[in-house]
Design an enzyme around this catalytic site. Structure first.
Site, PDB file in Angstrom:
ATOM      1  CB  SER A  12      -0.904  -0.060   1.352  1.00  6.20           C
ATOM      2  OG  SER A  12      -1.612   1.237   1.199  1.00  6.20           O
ATOM      3  CE1 TYR A  70      -4.311  -2.094   5.458  1.00  4.12           C
ATOM      4  CE2 TYR A  70      -3.604   0.329   4.533  1.00  4.12           C
ATOM      5  CZ  TYR A  70      -3.966  -0.964   4.263  1.00  4.12           C
ATOM      6  OH  TYR A  70      -4.160  -1.539   3.093  1.00  4.12           O
TER       7      TYR A  70
END
Length: 331
Positions: free
Chosen positions: A143, A156
């Site tokens: 990501s 995250y």
């Protein structure tokens, strides 16, 4: 192993929906042999059946990546069926939204267990087999958050920064075997069910912040990496601009990023707290897309806007530096 020669054996985690399912389809169209893993057995078997209809040999192995024994069993099943593993795509992941101090510790820990230890479990199986057979490609989904971070997603962001470091360390460890490749992808915001599935303790409805790119764009990148490996690949214009600006803007960039992403991902609508799919999968039937690409929120329009943001950011940075120079000159 090249996609142009013998169809490779591909292991994909998180294959029941989103990027994992899109990637399974992409490899299936090229006739690959697929070993698909996820917690949701019904949707996983559905994916395998659809891949078979597209021309692949596909098997479903229900797997919770937080359980190392299950991941080891996944590797054994792949070897029993196909005799080798050419590509392992670590993709299964979960998310959580909310300010750090509001997040339950067990939920924060679960994100790390899935996104970091889950990747570690997969990488260990893959790397041992790659070393034994002398080749292989490990692809890890890190990501763009693993490069620029974002607010309201501390667990995250931590997990994705960790995956980048983990991948770089592995690249250095396999210098003695050049046929083993470790690739890291950094997608921007992607139109998948991730946002509906994420845990949410922010008290706001979570949404995908534009620009939103297709999961097929990520899948095509993963397929391309098999023939043309790269250490890190940023996917989507927003991520590319953000990556370019981050080291240039410093603290000013942190403020811009924090304000924009807070407003982008959290709507001004209330939402009750939920642990999402952290501890159990959500049987909502969502397949590849999350339905976030509509109107300007489609990943294609924002190029001009992104360039404008970059120009504005650079202009403000230059202005700030000019003021600092003036102050130092007259101090």
């Amino acid at each position: 192993m090249s996609m142009r020669n013998i169809p490779p054996v591909i292991v994909i985690t998180g294959a029941s929906s989103g990027i994992g399912r899109a990637t399974a389809y992409a490899f299936a169209k090229r006739g690959a042999s697929l070993v698909l893993a996820a917690r949701r057995a019904r949707m996983l078997h559905e994916t395998a059946q659809e891949c078979a209809e597209l021309g692949a040999t596909a098997m479903a192995v229900p797997t919770d990546v937080t359980d190392e024994r299950q991941v080891q069993a996944l590797g054994r099943r792949a070897m029993e069926r196909f005799g080798r593993i050419d590509v392992w795509f670590n993709n299964a992941g979960v998310g959580i939204f909310g300010r750090f101090e509001d997040l339950p510790s067990d939920a924060w820990r679960r994100v790390i267990e899935t996104n970091v230890f889950g990747y570690m479990h997969g990488a260990k199986v893959a790397m041992r087999q790659f070393r034994a057979q002398g080749h292989g490609t490990l692809i890890q989904n890190a990501s763009i958050v693993g490069r620029i971070a974002k607010p309201d997603s501390s667990a995250y962001a931590t997990s994705k920064f960790a995956i980048r470091g983990f991948s770089e360390a592995l690249r250095q460890e396999v210098l003695d075997q050049p046929a083993i490749q470790v690739c890291t992808i950094l997608p921007s915001v992607i139109d998948t069910p991730f946002f509906e599935h994420a845990a949410n303790f922010s008290h706001h409805r979570v949404r995908a912040a534009p620009p939103v790119y297709t999961p097929e764009k990520v899948a095509d990148t993963v397929v391309e990496l098999v023939d043309h490996p790269q250490a890190e690949v940023v996917i989507g214009g927003f991520g590319k601009v953000g990556s370019f600006l981050k080291p240039l803007l410093g603290p000013f960039g942190t403020r811009i990023n924090g304000r924009l992403l807070n407003a982008g991902f959290l709507a001004n609508e209330p939402s009750p707290p939920t642990s999402g799919n952290l501890f159990a999968p959500m049987e909502d039937g969502r397949r590849v897309r999350g339905g976030w690409r509509h109107g300007p929120n489609n990943g294609g329009v924002p190029t001009v806007a992104l360039l404008g943001l970059a120009a504005l950011s650079m202009g403000l940075l230059a202005w700030q530096r000019s003021r600092a120079d003036d102050r130092s000159r007259y101090a």
